[in-house]
Design an enzyme around this catalytic site. Structure first.
Site, PDB file in Angstrom:
ATOM      1  N   ASP A 190       0.879  -1.159   0.000  1.00  0.00           N
ATOM      2  CA  ASP A 190       0.000   0.000   0.000  1.00  0.00           C
ATOM      3  C   ASP A 190       0.928   1.224   0.000  1.00  0.00           C
ATOM      4  O   ASP A 190       2.093   1.104   0.371  1.00  0.00           O
ATOM      5  CB  ASP A 190      -0.882  -0.036   1.250  1.00  0.00           C
ATOM      6  CG  ASP A 190      -1.779   1.173   1.362  1.00  0.00           C
ATOM      7  OD1 ASP A 190      -2.269   1.634   0.318  1.00  0.00           O
ATOM      8  OD2 ASP A 190      -1.978   1.668   2.487  1.00  0.00           O
ATOM      9  N   PHE A 194     -16.769  14.784   3.443  1.00  0.00           N
ATOM     10  CA  PHE A 194     -16.121  14.154   2.294  1.00  0.00           C
ATOM     11  C   PHE A 194     -16.667  12.736   2.104  1.00  0.00           C
ATOM     12  O   PHE A 194     -16.830  12.003   3.069  1.00  0.00           O
ATOM     13  CB  PHE A 194     -14.602  14.094   2.513  1.00  0.00           C
ATOM     14  CG  PHE A 194     -13.874  13.344   1.433  1.00  0.00           C
ATOM     15  CD1 PHE A 194     -13.531  13.967   0.239  1.00  0.00           C
ATOM     16  CD2 PHE A 194     -13.532  12.001   1.588  1.00  0.00           C
ATOM     17  CE1 PHE A 194     -12.879  13.282  -0.760  1.00  0.00           C
ATOM     18  CE2 PHE A 194     -12.878  11.308   0.601  1.00  0.00           C
ATOM     19  CZ  PHE A 194     -12.544  11.956  -0.579  1.00  0.00           C
ATOM     20  N   ASN A 205      -8.649  -0.463   4.910  1.00  0.00           N
ATOM     21  CA  ASN A 205      -8.790  -0.688   3.458  1.00  0.00           C
ATOM     22  C   ASN A 205      -8.042  -1.919   2.988  1.00  0.00           C
ATOM     23  O   ASN A 205      -8.326  -2.458   1.930  1.00  0.00           O
ATOM     24  CB  ASN A 205      -8.257   0.527   2.678  1.00  0.00           C
ATOM     25  CG  ASN A 205      -9.167   1.724   2.824  1.00  0.00           C
ATOM     26  OD1 ASN A 205     -10.268   1.584   3.329  1.00  0.00           O
ATOM     27  ND2 ASN A 205      -8.716   2.875   2.409  1.00  0.00           N
TER      28      ASN A 205
END
Length: 1200
Positions: free
Chosen positions: A530, A623, A864
């Site tokens: 990542d 957001f 994630n």
């Protein structure tokens, strides 16, 4: 009532169910019964197929009926009728009868045990497929890939609300109920998670006790805990495992062959080892059990009033009060925030160190439907998290107000269905654990079994030539030869190598939950990383604002106009805690710090370095990944007046905000693209004066009204610097023959820049795949500077990758997945950067690489990456901060740093950064520091990873945020892999020598005494123990280890070394025979008491010497582990064995020789034996090294 239909796995290819060995119920059903569709909903995350069964009566089961009803009576009938040619006594059992009975007993035992080893076999043996719902008693549940293993679970029958019978079962703590009226399928319990917001906003909880009872019956209790089985249950599970059963069988055979000491010694060792594993398993289960929430009292709105209820009695549909708890109680379940605001610490669940702000849904559109994927981050508070601060609902507004001044929330999911429960289920049932008893081990044993069968056949054929020989004893000896190919200590020896690496990793602040994955780290071909927080640092640097002057010039924050100041100061989701700590996104914190404004608790921001009015934030439109922007409504007081002037501030992705600006610079796209190419993060800023608004207008204003006709006030440019050691570590990994790949959710231009800085990419141009803008058009490869444009169909991915570096975006991946999945699969191994990919896509990339046969490593942090970390062969989760316990334990007045035994040191204080030891430091100080650290580490036992320790679904967790841990894992993996492979070579050679000794030499009357076997076993165990303690070298080598046992080098070296040993043994045996008195009888008496002889003494010394030689010759050493002289314990162990052999050969202690059944050897023959032993060692060593040179270095398969 509707009928349970025939179960066919949904979405499986034809014959898919046969792939996993499940028995297929007949396609033709009984007359009168309707055949429904598959019994599980298509696309179910957990269950792939359900097969209905009915348990057979005991005497009708295949574990009993064929044996009790046919085979045993047939054998007895044959014996009674004299078919076997029975003698006058039961002791004179003919060999055919004995063989037949042994075969039947063995088949019976294996049939019964196969039911323990395989659920599919258990169903086939003890159950029958059943399609009548009134008769079904069990269901076989086949999970989706990587979600645990198949189980046979009981089917429960309850009365529904309408009085009809409801069928249900529980699988991995999740309840499935049969929908008899509509879908004719088993469905998981439906939680209230997909309704319109109006349903939740107007909900008043349960009004009647009957409603509560119905909900409790439907959803169950809010308990997410596991029951720890008792010792006997877990030991029984291990004691019926194939390896353990086989080992006990071998021990029984040795006892029958009168090797009592050796048998008892081996059995005790086996039982002690399994018992220690069970104890460790129970400790781990107890730790996991503690992770569940502890019950506490919570305010719940029931029967029109607030009342205290135990948290484990809450059910979905309840209205509860959530707030900061003085006892620091965790949120008991997943809840939707209706009124009030919370700041929640989700570290216990995700490892995310930044507390998250949660907003209520009371002012959102009632017609909008709750979407957990999109809304969970902002509006759902997850079970297992901790509320660090809450703002209760305003008293002026109507609606429910909790008596304890908390926030109002609606319970969505409870128990194991919550996010925390799902994580616990992953730990308990997730990816099948990699164990030592894998397929490769069994194939290896079958390979050795060929030689054992040949040896056993030779013994039987030759042995039966003597009519007086006891066939029972001969049969026993043949069985012993067959079992000798599987050393009973094999699993122990494999575990020893793994445990050594486990301890070494623990000293490097790494925790491993699946130890047998360590050898996979040695086979890794593709290392995936990542970007954000893994390769780049969390300490963000605001470079300034671009787009305010000509070109891409960046204006320092100190020189930006007031509108830009206001946009940066107000457009964020930051909150201040009671203790003054600022919490929120690190990027937003960096922006607020850069403009030098201060945020207060009542949502006001004040400047410190410029003279202007402060701002009050009224509304935030947060957001969202789908929208790629955030907007706020704020206000400031006009100078000399108390009137409020309202403003709109918006920030987001430049391409998203472009259409919202009334006007923007002509080179708008050029500016943000160029800056992104330099690796910076770029966000566009918009500003608008709204003038005067009433309180009602301010409260009811929509997002759309803010996000239009904006004034462009610049691009905020933020740099994400690389971590200090990222470049060096990536270089080391690449130099060690690995392919490195980046998989990130970040902008493709930024990702490609970082990849270029880290030398992931070494080509002149990087091509990014752009999906078609219109339907029917082809995908295009476009270089970053747009100088190269190629259609996707042009050339093969391999040819393209030779000339250019390839980057695939999430959009491109999704398009190819839908249009041409086969082409996508061909493309994935050649892509070096995957950018703007969603978490599910990260997982897809990893599983695709695995499907293509590549051993993959994934390194990441945050939620994630959980899916990708779980499915990679080696998943390494990085923690942003070391656990407090470790930090506190190590605080000393000098705050001295910790030194890992691979070079880098890590600070004991969380504030200090990772750095390398200065070369000026004297070596003595290094040693002192190292010894101090090792002493500290030895004081602690290996910790269990808690829920707070980040991605708990990853097999490896690093307690430090540096990617240096990847090098440590690969080093330990290679060392363990090589140790494992050399163990297999040694075991193979020893097994082959033993097969010859137990066959040809056995028939010649050569056998070892019980004392001899025990001494040999002890010396062997010492060598095995210390060979497994090998340590890796400090640096990774370019050379890769052989990934598996079955390769030309291993097979040839084993066969050639065995040939050398075989010839040496045959030569010495014949020489000893020539020096011994001639045999008088034609056939040797194999069953007489052990008698020492020259032949026996020679063969025993030779066998011991050969076994020790196999250790010395097959010890791998550099470049993967320390050399033999450096492995001091093994050197000492071999030295003791050598001295024992020399002592026995020279007869230096007659009493010792006498005790071990050895005779005095003539002096001239001692010289012959010594010369043969030396020659044997040299020839075997030469054969191995020559083969190693030509065949022992594998190449990296992945395109580079």
């Amino acid at each position: 009532m509707a009928v349970v239909g025939n179960a066919v796995p949904c979405g499986a290819r034809p014959g898919g169910a046969r792939d996993n060995g499940s028995p297929q119920p007949g396609s033709r059903l009984r007359p009168g019964l309707a055949a429904g569709p598959a019994l599980i909903a298509n696309g179910d995350e957990l269950v792939a197929a359900v097969w209905p069964y009915r348990r057979l009566a005991l005497l009708r089961r295949l574990t009993v009926l064929p044996f009790a009803g046919l085979l045993y009576p047939a054998w007895l009938g044959a014996a009674a009728s004299g078919c076997w040619g029975w003698g006058s006594s039961w002791t004179q059992i003919p060999e055919a009868a004995l063989l037949a009975l042994a075969t039947i007993c063995l088949a019976h035992a294996l049939t019964v045990l196969s039911g323990h080893w395989s659920v599919h076999a258990h169903c086939a043996l003890t159950c029958t497929p059943e399609y009548d719902p009134n008769k079904v008693t069990f269901v076989k549940v086949v999970p989706t890939p990587n979600n645990g293993s198949t189980e046979l679970v009981a089917l429960h029958r309850d009365k529904g609300e309408d009085g009809l019978e409801v069928l249900s079962f529980e699988f991995q703590k999740i309840k499935y109920s049969y929908d008899a009226l509509e879908k004719k399928q088993f469905l998981p319990v439906a939680f209230p998670v997909g309704n319109a917001f109006s349903y939740y906003q107007s909900n008043r909880g349960f009004q009647e006790d009957s409603e509560i009872r119905a909900a409790e019956k439907k959803f169950g209790s809010n308990k997410a805990e596991m029951v720890v089985p008792d010792f006997s249950e877990l030991f029984k599970e291990r004691a019926t495992a194939p390896f353990f059963v086989f080992q006990v069988f071998c021990v029984g055979l040795w006892c029958l062959d009168e090797y009592w000491y050796y048998s008892v010694f081996t059995l005790s060792m086996l039982v002690a080892f399994e018992a220690s594993l069970v104890q460790q398993q129970m400790r781990n289960m107890s730790e996991i059990r503690k992770m569940g929430n502890k019950p506490h009292m919570i305010q719940v709105y029931r029967s029109r009033k607030w009342r205290p209820v135990a948290s484990d009695d809450i059910v979905p549909g309840d209205i509860v009060s959530i707030g900061r708890s003085p006892q620091e109680n965790l949120v008991p379940c997943d809840v939707l925030l209706l009124r009030g605001r919370c700041i929640v610490d989700e570290a216990m669940l995700t490892g995310e160190s930044v507390p998250q702000m949660k907003e209520p849904i009371e002012d959102l559109s009632p017609d909008r439907v709750l979407d957990l994927q999109a809304d969970a981050r902002l509006h759902v508070i997850f079970g297992g998290t901790k509320v660090v601060q809450h703002i209760p609902p305003q008293k002026a507004t109507s609606g429910l107000k909790p008596v304890d001044n908390g926030c109002v929330a609606f319970v969505l999911r409870t128990g194991f269905n919550t996010s925390q429960g799902r994580l616990l289920r992953t730990i308990l049932f997730g990816v099948k654990r990699v164990t030592a008893n894998n397929l490769e081990t069994f194939i290896f044993i079958l390979f050795l079994l060929v030689f054992a069968i040949a040896a056993a056949a030779y013994v039987w054929v030759e042995g039966t030539k003597d009519p007086s020989r006891n066939r029972y004893k001969l049969f026993l000896e043949c069985t012993l030869i067959l079992t000798s190919v599987v050393p009973p200590e094999l699993p122990i020896e494999l575990s020893l190598a793994v445990n050594t690496s486990l301890i070494a990793l623990a000293k490097l602040y790494m925790y491993c939950t699946e130890p047998f994955r360590i050898p996979f780290a040695g086979k890794v071909e593709v290392c995936c990383f990542d970007k954000t927080g893994t390769l780049t640092s969390d300490s963000l640097v605001v470079r300034g604002v671009a787009g305010l002057r000509d070109g891409k010039e960046v204006t320092p924050v100190s020189s930006i106009p007031i509108e830009t100041h206001r946009a940066l100061a107000s457009c964020h989701s930051l909150m201040q805690l009671d203790d003054g700590t600022l919490v929120g996104d690190p990027l937003e914190k960096a922006m607020l710090t850069a403009v030098d404004w201060t945020l207060t608790k009542d949502e006001k921001v004040f400047p410190r370095s410029i003279k202007t009015q402060g701002l009050k934030i009224h509304q935030r439109f947060h957001f969202a990944s789908a929208l790629k922007r955030m907007s706020v409504l704020a206000s400031y007081e006009k100078l000399g007046s108390t009137d409020l002037c309202y403003i709109a501030a918006v920030k987001g992705a430049p391409e998203t905000l472009h259409s919202m600006f009334s006007q923007c610079p002509p080179d708008y796209h050029h500016i943000h693209t160029e800056i992104s190419r330099e690796g910076a993060r770029v966000l566009a800023l918009g500003y608008k004066e709204l003038g005067h608004l009433t309180h009602q207008q301010a409260r009811e204003i929509k997002r759309e009204a803010l996000e239009c006709s904006l004034k462009f006030v610049g691009f905020i440019v933020v740099s994400c610097p690389l971590k200090a050691d990222s470049k060096a570590v990536i270089r080391e990994i690449q130099n060690a023959s690995h392919r490195v790949v980046m998989i990130t959710g970040d902008n493709p231009l930024t990702a490609c820049h970082v990849a270029q800085e880290l030398h992931f990419i070494d080509k002149a141009h990087t091509l990014i795949l752009h999906p078609p803008s219109e339907k029917g058009q082809p995908c295009e490869w476009r270089s970053i500077d747009s100088s190269i444009v190629l259609p996707l169909t042009l050339g093969s991915p391999k040819a393209l990758a030779l000339e250019h570096a390839l980057c695939l975006t999430g959009d491109g991946l999704a398009h190819l997945q839908a249009v041409d999945p086969q082409q996508l699969l061909c493309l994935i191994p050649h892509v070096q950067v995957f950018a703007r990919v969603a978490p599910k896509q990260k997982e897809f990339v990893i599983t695709s690489l695995k499907e293509l046969g590549y051993v993959t490593l994934m390194c990441g942090d945050g939620t994630n990456d959980v899916g990708a970390l779980k499915h990679a062969d080696v998943g390494v989760a990085l923690l942003a901060n070391a656990p407090e316990r470790v930090v506190e334990r190590r605080r000393r007045p000098r705050d001295s740093p910790v030194l890992s035994n691979s070079g880098p040191r890590v600070s004991r204080s969380t504030k200090q950064k990772s750095a390398l030891l200065s070369p000026e430091e004297p070596p003595a100080s290094h040693r002192d520091r190292l010894s101090q650290v090792l002493r500290d580490l030895e004081e602690e036992s290996t910790p269990i990873v808690k829920l707070g320790d980040a991605s708990i679904a990853a097999p490896f967790t690093s307690k430090l945020s540096s990617i240096q841990c990847i090098c440590h894992v690969i080093k330990q993996g290679r060392c363990t892999l090589v140790t494992t492979l050399q163990m297999f070579k040694i075991l193979a050679l020893n097994a082959l020598i033993l097969a010859y000794s137990q066959s040809v030499l056995y028939l010649e009357g050569v056998k070892f005494s019980d004392f001899q076997a025990t001494l040999q076993g002890l010396l062997l165990a010492g060598c095995f123990l210390f060979i497994s303690r090998s340590k890796p070298l400090k640096t990774l080598s370019r050379e890769r280890p052989l990934p598996n046992i079955f390769n030309l080098y291993t097979i040839l070296t084993v066969m050639l070394q065995f040939s050398v040993h075989f010839l040496s043994l045959v030569y010495l045996y014949r020489e000893a025979q020539a020096r011994s008195p001639e045999k008088q009888e034609q056939f040797v008496d194999l069953y007489k008491e052990f008698e020492p002889s020259l032949v026996n003494s020679t063969v025993y010394i030779m066998a011991m010497a050969m076994q020790m030689a196999t250790f010395a010759i097959n010890y791998k050493g550099p470049p993967f582990m320390e050399s033999l002289p450096e492995n001091k314990p093994l050197v000492w162990s071999l030295a003791v064995s050598l001295l024992a052999i020399i002592g026995l050969l020279l007869g230096s202690s007659p009493d010792f020789n006498s005790q071990f059944g050895l005779v005095d050897i003539p002096v001239e023959f001692k010289l012959v034996i010594g010369q043969v032993l030396a020659l044997d060692f040299c020839l075997a060593l030469l054969a191995d090294r020559v083969l190693q040179f030509f065949l022992g270095t594998p190449k990296l398969r992945v395109p580079s």
